[in-house]
Design a protein around this motif. Structure first.
Motif, PDB file in Angstrom:
ATOM      1  N   GLU A 173       0.828  -1.208   0.000  1.00  0.00           N
ATOM      2  CA  GLU A 173       0.000   0.000   0.000  1.00  0.00           C
ATOM      3  C   GLU A 173       0.860   1.254   0.000  1.00  0.00           C
ATOM      4  O   GLU A 173       0.580   2.221  -0.738  1.00  0.00           O
ATOM      5  N   ASP A 188       1.044   3.986  -3.062  1.00  0.00           N
ATOM      6  CA  ASP A 188       0.809   5.414  -2.791  1.00  0.00           C
ATOM      7  C   ASP A 188       1.964   6.254  -3.327  1.00  0.00           C
ATOM      8  O   ASP A 188       1.742   7.335  -3.892  1.00  0.00           O
ATOM      9  N   ASP A 221      -3.773  -7.962  -2.751  1.00  0.00           N
ATOM     10  CA  ASP A 221      -3.483  -6.680  -2.087  1.00  0.00           C
ATOM     11  C   ASP A 221      -2.951  -5.659  -3.087  1.00  0.00           C
ATOM     12  O   ASP A 221      -3.321  -4.476  -3.030  1.00  0.00           O
ATOM     13  N   ALA A 231      -4.895  -2.192  -4.023  1.00  0.00           N
ATOM     14  CA  ALA A 231      -4.236  -0.910  -3.790  1.00  0.00           C
ATOM     15  C   ALA A 231      -4.194  -0.077  -5.058  1.00  0.00           C
ATOM     16  O   ALA A 231      -4.459   1.143  -5.040  1.00  0.00           O
TER      17      ALA A 231
END
Length: 1472
Positions: free
Chosen positions: A1279, A1283, A1314, A1318
């Motif tokens: 994550e 970002d 995941d 994300a």
């Protein structure tokens, strides 16, 4: 003490005290060993059938000795059961006063009538065996299962053994009334030949059975094991009530019983009924556990030798360690696909629970030793013995072969709490034998011939928390029988691996480079930190906190801390055996035993235990020093005995003081001031003996004298290292001179004492080596005033004597053990001379006006004795070549001694060459000199450069194949395999404490010296490809050497890192990268070159980073509190060698990071940021990252230049760690990608790893287990990375390629999910590059077809949410991924549970299309999708089939059918 007689006044008058209802054996405590095979159990009479033994009121274990009262006694009338009759001289009568008035009540009590011993009639059992003897195995297994599941709560079962035991010899006919030996059979066994002696003794029958059907019997007719043997009235009343109930129930029909039960249930409260049911279930569990424990008991006395002790000679045989075959373990499936490494290890350890051992420690019936999981689980259901079944613990066979069935570990530990001293002794001997055999087998890295005995698991289980071995041993040490105490001390010796550890430490101390002891306490790594990129290799921590070892006083206890309990001690002992013993206050007990003048053998064991505890950690060593009277008692016992007598106890006393002195400088000073040091080293001050006088004393006396003098010299060496007693050295110098000279070798060989003489000589020169380190510079003016500085006056004679030892003619004719002894002496001589020569060298000078005479003498002695081969001077082989052959072909200790000899030789030659060079001796001016003088003037190394290069190549090849020896240390989380000490960590082959590892470390030290004298040319010719390859091989060897070095060798690592990151070496790496790119297909060469300033910058930042990252010592954050100041003074940290003053000569595993993990070189690009406490000076993070990428690509190119004989540690690092490191470097921003050179290097690394991944993909290996291998919370890292990608990348292709790797098919499903979520949530799916631009092949993303429900749902969710709209326009790989997997899943062969998922996903897509017409193009692509590498469109027939399938999935929903029809019309127009 008063004893209870089970037979009342009918028994014959006993001459001595009886143990609990048995007739007395005429044996004292010192003759307990003679009980083997003839132990008469408590509770059995000589003339009648034995009654039940009567346990003590207090359940075992008790704090006092188990033979102390009080005891339960039956209430009788008219006579006192505790009175043996008038005139009986019974020991112990009157010890207990009648406080409760029971003696008065006993005078008027009636005797309890004796019950018939129906439980001992095996007639029914015999009949049952006859009936079932021919039954099949499968049928009996079914009957056993039915019996185990359908049994009644009240049923009791006959006591049986757990394992198969075959009786091969006939039992002698016994008289009527004696107890016969019974070898019984339990479930799970196959075939037993049992010989049953008839009660009348007239005949014997052998029955072959496969199973004994368990028969329910009442309490009145139960067997011995089923009865409640408590000797109270309550037991008989309960049995009578139960008998009445059973009789009443037997008369009732099933309907009547059901009616009565319903009536009772209606009258009782439902909550009460539930409570009673729970209590009944708990009672059944306890009863089952009691029966299983009793069935596991071996009904035998032991007929083996009770004085069997652990062999110390086996220690030296451990040197020949063989390669262990992975997976050849105790029939346990360790497949990584089925379970994790830890789960597999747990199963191995749990399988030990059912193993039975004989008295010599070997496994009995290993084929049937591994119990099933259900049996293992049931055996754990109980917590131990209670007062209800305590008597069963001491029930043993008295005849036949009592050791045939063996004992489990838990049975043996339980037997240590027997009331019979002989049984306690034998149980302790068994435990010691098992542990001794286990640790020897582990260090040999061997398994049994049948491959069925897993000694690593046996060692771990025995020392683990379940058996509570340490607690039992601590109790046995408080025994009041000498034989039990001695056996207990032997067992503790084996638990602490005393002999094995001392053997390793003794070899280590022979090496001249030995810097100090390494603590043996078990440790584990701290958890990976996100700031360090989840890299392994954190600071080591002790298994047990040092504060838990020494329990503070009640007054010093912090507020809120509970009272100390035995449970706390057991928990600590389960984490660390030595810490548990110290916490249980073993030190005051040892002090008490030493004060009572124990036997020599016991004293030797106790001191060995103290040595092992002192080596454990600074805390344990401080506890020994602070234990009142302990050290002083040992010193007094050294002098109280005859001073001229030398025994092992005196030798070990000196070893203990030496170890304690190394722990703390203050302790060493304390020993000197208190006179302890002078007491234990007085032998060095007496008038020296001549060689002839020493030889006349005899071989054994020579051995003891040699061992004592060696340890005394080592103690002296500790004092000199601290700077103490330097002025007193002249007092012992005269004695040393006797041992410094070269003796007549024939005398030593003829008397077989060459090893003993050379040991003293070797230690004397090592002592002078330390003293030479205290010398002032030879050219300094005046006499030094510093008390820590030595004088040159002693070294004139010493150097002359040392030169005599350099004459090695005839060395080839010696045997291996004689050669080994001589090489140790030569190595110590060379190191002493090296220290002397270093004191001559001036650091800041370019020339010397004159040289001392001994400098050219040393050089000429090396040249004349043929240590090296010089061109045109010597045609025969050199000593260096001979030593290299010894290193390759000899056993390990001889290989170590030859390596140490080479170390000293290289150092001496380097120092002599440097001094000759400083003297400006030009060879042209000395043409008239001899050939030896010319070689000396020209330089010894220059004249023998070929042989030096050959030696370097030979050891480089060795080291590149040795570095893996350090890896087993970190297989499991805490201290290897078990919480032992040193060798007792349980790692295969001994782990760090093994000759194999010690030899590898000595090779590394020699490599370090060779690298220092090797020159790396600064100018590189691009055409010299061979020179580049040789240098890269050297770098690969250094990378491997860094992994080998362990705690205490920080200076070695420092020099190795300095070598790697010097500018010339980095230039060779740059050249190797360019040659590597030219060799690889499809790789383009860089359009730029690294400038000199950039290489110099990389050299500085990388050297600083790696040294700070891996060599820093963890600093204590909180100061030691005032309450714990006493303990804190002795809890020391390892001190760097560069510090001004050393307060300790030991090295702790804790608080430091060595040894290095295999992926240590990734830290430069895997570190997000380091705390200020971890960095000595702030570094430019971007520069470190750039240098780290360059260095990583350089070492990745090294395997291209290696031969097939060498392996690269870089290749052994899993690809998942390297890809993870490339991701971590991007967390701190786009800096590395904005720089052109770093970007190209980064992209090249991606391509290299992509090729490796494609190769592994072909073998269908799931190689990218980020969550399993890196961190269990890897989703958090993803994550953060996504970002960062969304915030700063702006669709950067290189960054996008790195993100796309988390969607690869080799990545575990949870990580792929995941990563997708994300990206979808951040709305950056379109920023990922097309499949053709990823650094792995497209098949890796598309195959196999996705079938994970969550991932498919995530694909549809992103589709419906519109997150893929821009991806369709930009041709991102995310849309290709979705189209491929959804099309393959929806239109593929789906059956079973997947049908509902397919229908749900399809309806969601059609419903989304009906609402969002802009998704028409995506839906058409989905329906018409064909594999991406096919240019042809999908055939019309296939498209029609898909459209028809969509209509069927709609299930008549009009809106969905309309959407399908709309798509159909659009596709038909497009196709036309």
């Amino acid at each position: 003490m008063k004893k209870v007689s089970s037979g009342g006044n009918k028994n014959p008058k006993p001459p001595k005290t009886k143990p609990l209802g048995a007739t007395l054996l005429g044996i004292n405590e010192n003759d307990a060993a003679g009980l083997i095979g003839g132990i008469v159990e408590k509770g059995f009479s000589e003339t009648m059938l034995p009654s039940a033994p009567q346990p003590s009121v207090l359940p075992f274990p008790v704090a006092r000795h188990r033979s102390h009262g009080p005891h339960w006694a039956p209430k009788v009338k008219n006579f006192n059961v505790n009175n043996y009759g008038d005139g009986d001289d019974v020991d112990g009568v009157g010890e207990r006063e009648d406080f409760d008035g029971m003696d008065l009540a006993a005078n008027v009590a009636n005797p309890v009538p004796r019950k018939e011993k129906k439980g001992l009639d095996f007639g029914k059992w015999q009949e049952k065996m006859k009936i079932n003897g021919n039954s099949g195995l499968s049928e009996k297994k079914k009957e056993t299962e039915r019996a185990s599941h359908g049994g009644h709560v009240k049923e009791q079962y006959m006591t049986v053994n757990n394992k198969v035991s075959a009786i091969s010899e006939e039992i002698k006919e016994q008289s009527r009334g004696s107890l016969h030996s019974v070898n019984a059979i339990s479930k799970g066994t196959t075939k037993v030949e049992m010989e049953h002696t008839q009660h009348n003794g007239s005949c014997k029958e052998i029955h072959t059975v496969s199973e004994i059907e368990r028969k329910p019997i009442s309490h009145m007719d139960s067997s011995f094991a089923a009865r409640k043997l408590v000797g109270e009235e309550n037991g008989s009343i309960e049995s009578q009530i139960d008998s009445e109930n059973c009789a009443r129930l037997s008369q009732m029909s099933a309907d009547e019983i059901a009616e009565a039960q319903a009536e009772i249930m209606a009258k009782l409260n439902p909550e009460l009924i539930n409570a009673l049911k729970k209590r009944a279930q708990a009672k059944v569990k306890r009863q089952k556990f009691s029966d299983s424990e009793q069935s596991e008991k071996n009904l035998s006395t032991v007929t083996a030798d009770s004085d069997r002790t652990c062999s110390h000679d086996s220690v030296k045989n451990v040197a020949g360690e063989a390669q262990m075959e992975e997976g050849n373990k105790a029939s346990v499936n360790t497949s990584k696909e089925n379970c994790s490494l830890w789960d597999a290890w747990s199963k191995r350890v749990e399988s030990v629970r059912g193993l039975k051992f004989s008295l010599d420690g070997s496994v009995i019936n290993s084929d049937f030793a591994h119990v099933s999981d259900s049996e293992s689980a049931s055996s754990q259901s109980g917590s131990g013995y209670s007062e209800d079944n305590v008597s069963q613990r001491d029930f043993l066979r008295t005849e036949g072969d009592p050791g045939a069935s063996g004992y489990t570990i838990k049975e043996a530990i339980a037997l240590t709490r027997s009331v019979v001293p002989g049984q306690r002794t034998l149980a302790l001997h068994l435990l010691a034998s098992v542990l001794d055999r286990a640790i020897v087998s582990i260090c040999r890295n061997q398994v049994e011939p049948e491959g069925s005995v897993d000694w690593e698991a046996i060692w771990a289980f025995t020392l683990g928390p379940e058996p509570e071995l340490v607690f039992s041993l601590r109790m046995c040490l408080d025994d009041n029988h000498n034989s039990v105490v001695h056996a207990c001390a032997k067992a503790i010796q084996c638990v602490l691996s005393c002999d094995m550890n001392e053997y390793i430490f003794d070899i280590s101390e022979k090496t001249p480079t030995y810097l100090g002891d390494v603590c043996t306490a078990p440790v584990f790594r701290s958890k990976p930190d996100i700031n360090a990129g989840f890299l392994r290799g954190g600071f080591w921590k002790y298994n047990t906190k040092p504060s838990n070892i020494i329990v503070s006083d009640e007054s010093d206890k912090p507020e809120g801390e509970g009272e100390r309990t035995i449970k706390d001690d057991i928990v600590v002992a389960g984490q660390d055996t030595a810490s548990g013993l110290v916490r249980m206050e073993i030190l005051p007990r040892i002090c008490h035993l030493l004060e009572t003048d124990p036997a020599v053998s016991l004293e030797e064991c106790l001191i060995s235990i103290l040595i092992a505890l002192a080596r454990h950690s600074p805390e344990c060593a401080a506890a020994i020093i602070n234990c009142e009277r302990l050290v002083q008692t040992i010193a007094n016992r050294f002098t109280l005995k005859q001073q001229t007598e030398i025994n092992p106890c005196k030798i070990k006393s000196v070893i203990l003081l030496k170890v304690l002195a190394r722990v703390d400088k203050k302790s060493c000073l304390k020993f000197i001031k208190n006179g302890i040091f002078q007491k234990v080293t007085w032998h060095l001050y007496r008038y020296p003996l001549s060689l002839d006088q020493w030889l006349k004393s005899g071989k054994e006396a020579c051995k003891l004298t040699s061992a004592l003098l060696v340890e005394q010299l080592r103690l002296w060496k500790v004092c000199l290292q601290y700077g103490y007693c330097i002025s007193e050295f002249s007092d012992i110098f005269t004695t040393l001179c006797v041992w410094l000279s070269v003796p007549t070798m024939d005398k030593l060989i003829n008397n077989n004492v060459m090893n003993e003489y050379c040991a003293i000589t070797k230690e004397s020169y090592l002592l002078l080596d330390v003293l030479a380190g205290k010398l002032p510079n030879f050219y300094s003016k005046g006499t030094p005033q510093d008390s820590n500085t030595c004088s040159w006056s002693h070294f004139g004679t010493t150097i002359d004597l040392a030169l005599e030892w350099m004459n090695v003619k005839g060395i080839h004719n010696l045997q291996d053990f004689e050669l080994n002894s001589l090489l140790w002496v030569i190595s110590s001589v060379f190191n002493m001379l090296s220290s002397v020569l270093k004191a001559v060298i001036l650091e800041n000078t370019s020339s010397l006006q004159w040289l001392p005479d001994f400098v050219p003498k040393i050089g000429l002695q090396i040249i004349k004795n043929g240590y090296l081969r010089f061109s045109g001077f010597s045609e025969n082989g050199s000593l260096v070549e001979y030593l290299c052959n010894l290193r390759l072909k000899s056993e390990q200790e001889l290989a170590i001694s030859s390596t140490c000899c080479l170390q000293g030789l290289v150092q001496v030659i380097a120092s002599v060459d440097k001094l000759i060079n400083l003297a400006n001796l030009e060879p042209s001016k000395y043409q008239s000199l001899s050939s030896e003088d010319k070689i000396l003037a020209n330089g010894i190394l220059k004249s023998s450069v070929v042989e030096v290069r050959d030696m370097l190549t030979s050891f480089m090849r060795l080291i590149t194949n040795e570095w893996q020896c350090m890896q087993p240390i970190e297989i499991f989380s805490r201290g290897g395999l078990a919480p032992g000490v040193g060798v007792g960590w349980g790692a295969p082959g001994g782990g760090y404490w093994s000759l194999k590892t010690l030899l590898a470390q000595q090779d590394t030290i020699l490599l370090n010296h060779l690298l220092q004298i090797s020159e790396i040319p600064s100018a590189i010719d691009a055409l010299e490809a061979e020179e580049v390859g040789c240098t890269l091989q050297m770098i690969n060897c250094v990378l491997a050497a860094c992994i080998i070095v362990g705690p205490g060798n920080n200076s070695v690592i420092d020099r190795l890192l300095s070598f790697i990151f010097q500018v010339p070496v980095l230039k060779y790496l740059d050249m190797g990268i360019r040659q590597f790119l030219n060799i690889r297909k499809g790789s383009k060469d860089f359009r730029w070159n690294y400038e000199k300033d950039e290489i110099f910058s990389f050299s500085n930042v990388l050297a600083t980073h790696f040294k700070n990252r891996w060599l820093n010592i963890k600093k204590k954050q909180n100061p030691v509190s005032q309450n714990n100041s006493k303990r804190g003074r002795n809890s020391l940290e390892t001190i760097h060698e560069g510090t001004e003053e050393s307060t300790s000569l030991i090295h702790e595993w804790a608080h430091q990071r060595l040894h290095l993990p295999a992926h240590w070189f990734l830290s430069a690009i895997s570190t997000v940021h380091l705390k200020e406490t971890d960095m000595e000076e702030p570094l430019d993070f971007l520069e470190v990252s750039k240098g780290g990428l360059f260095f990583l690509l350089g070492i990745e190119a090294i395997p291209t230049f290696l031969t097939s004989e060498c392996s690269s540690p870089v290749q052994w690092v899993p690809i998942v760690w390297k890809l993870h490191a490339l991701s971590v470097v991007l967390l701190s921003g786009m800096g590395v990608l904005e720089d052109e050179k770093s970007r190209d290097v980064y992209e090249t690394l991606q391509n290299v790893y992509g090729e490796i991944l494609d190769e592994k993909k072909l073998s269908t290996v799931k190689s990218l287990q980020f969550e399993s291998d890196i961190h269990q919370n890897y989703s958090t890292f993803i994550e953060a990375l996504v970002d960062q990608f969304a915030a700063e990348s702006y669709g950067d292709e290189v960054f996008g390629r790195q993100i796309a790797i988390y969607l690869h098919g080799s990545v575990e499903a949870s990580v792929r999910l995941d990563a997708w979520n994300a990206l979808s949530n951040a709305r950056v799916l379109e920023l990922l590059p097309p499949l053709t631009k990823c650094f792995t092949k497209a098949e890796g993303y598309l195959e196999p077809i996705e079938d994970d429900e969550k991932i498919l749902e995530a694909y549809v969710k992103s589709w419906v949410s519109g997150a893929l709209e821009k991806a369709a326009n930009r041709g991102s790989m995310t849309l290709s991924l979705v189209l491929h997997h959804l099309s393959s899943f929806i239109f593929g062969n789906v059956a079973g549970e997947k049908l509902s998922l397919r229908n749900k996903l399809t309806k969601s897509l059609l419903r989304d299309y009906s609402r969002k017409q802009q998704h028409k193009g995506m839906m058409v692509k989905l329906i018409c999708y064909k594999k991406h590498d096919t240019t042809m469109k999908q055939p019309v027939t296939e498209v029609e089939k898909r459209l028809q399938l969509l209509k069927e999935i709609c299930e008549g929903n009009s809106s969905l059918v309309t959407a399908v029809e709309d798509l159909e019309s659009f596709i038909r127009r497009d196709l036309n």
